[in-house]
Design an enzyme around this catalytic site. Structure first.
Site, PDB file in Angstrom:
ATOM      1  N   ARG A   1      42.201  54.539  45.512  1.00 68.56           N
ATOM      2  CA  ARG A   1      41.351  55.075  46.580  1.00 68.56           C
ATOM      3  C   ARG A   1      41.876  54.725  47.967  1.00 68.56           C
ATOM      4  O   ARG A   1      41.559  55.393  48.933  1.00 68.56           O
ATOM      5  CB  ARG A   1      39.897  54.641  46.363  1.00 68.56           C
ATOM      6  CG  ARG A   1      39.280  55.335  45.128  1.00 68.56           C
ATOM      7  CD  ARG A   1      37.916  54.798  44.763  1.00 68.56           C
ATOM      8  NE  ARG A   1      37.933  53.406  44.366  1.00 68.56           N
ATOM      9  CZ  ARG A   1      38.152  52.963  43.127  1.00 68.56           C
ATOM     10  NH1 ARG A   1      38.356  53.815  42.148  1.00 68.56           N
ATOM     11  NH2 ARG A   1      38.155  51.678  42.858  1.00 68.56           N
TER      12      ARG A   1
ATOM     13  N   GLU B   1      41.728  39.121  35.810  1.00 67.82           N
ATOM     14  CA  GLU B   1      40.783  38.264  35.091  1.00 67.82           C
ATOM     15  C   GLU B   1      41.364  37.869  33.732  1.00 67.82           C
ATOM     16  O   GLU B   1      41.279  36.729  33.314  1.00 67.82           O
ATOM     17  CB  GLU B   1      39.445  38.987  34.931  1.00 67.82           C
ATOM     18  CG  GLU B   1      38.337  38.092  34.435  1.00 67.82           C
ATOM     19  CD  GLU B   1      36.991  38.786  34.420  1.00 67.82           C
ATOM     20  OE1 GLU B   1      36.050  38.189  33.889  1.00 67.82           O
ATOM     21  OE2 GLU B   1      36.886  39.921  34.930  1.00 67.82           O
TER      22      GLU B   1
END
Length: 179
Positions: free
Chosen positions: A62, A99
């Site tokens: 984006r 993560e």
């Protein structure tokens, strides 16, 4: 008196996407509205008025949308920093932690010239891993980063502090607590 919408008012929250427990902050509703999109680009640019900027770097994906609009507004070049394997030419790579595991960002090795002044943009700042990798790539090419601008910050995840510790000027339009 009519309430003037803020950038945050245009952002939709989708519960449990991409999986349960996540509050996804969807900027496509902001991009779809001509007033909201114009406001977003203007507000992202505002702190850099009068600054010399040679390139705008957008982080996948984006960041390409807002980066292209900002580069157009400034009449400067645009450089994408992409996920590994997406750019066709010779590239520099930078790994960063996720993560679970790691990812790699890449930039064309001739995309930024030494000394060029660069504005880094993306839609969302969470842990700062992607942005930090992008910053490292720009610095490897000799670019001088004048600022990092994001539509959304998730302050609980610490990305802003991470970038500021790297010496970056960070500009944010709105925050959402939690993830």
């Amino acid at each position: 008196m009519k309430h003037r919408k803020s950038v945050k008012d245009y952002i939709r929250t989708i519960v449990d996407f991409p999986h349960e427990g996540i509050m996804f902050r969807d900027v496509t509703t902001l991009f779809a509205d001509p007033r909201g999109f114009r406001m977003c680009i203007d507000e992202l640019l505002h702190p850099y008025a009068g600054e010399e900027i040679d390139k705008v770097v957008g982080l996948e994906a984006r960041g390409f949308i807002i980066g292209g609009a900002i580069a157009h507004q400034l009449s400067v070049g645009f450089t994408p920093i992409r996920k590994k394997g997406k750019l066709p030419g010779a590239t520099l790579s930078q790994a960063y932690a996720l993560e679970y595991g790691e990812a790699v960002m890449e930039v064309h090795d001739d995309a930024i010239q030494p000394g060029e002044k660069v504005l880094v943009v993306d839609d969302l700042l969470a842990t700062g891993g992607t942005a930090a990798a992008g910053i490292q790539l720009i610095e490897k090419l000799g670019g001088e980063i004048i600022g990092c601008a994001f539509i959304i910050d998730l302050p609980d995840l610490g990305g802003r502090a991470k970038l500021e510790e790297m010496g970056m000027d960070v500009h944010i339009l709105c925050e959402f607590e939690g993830d």
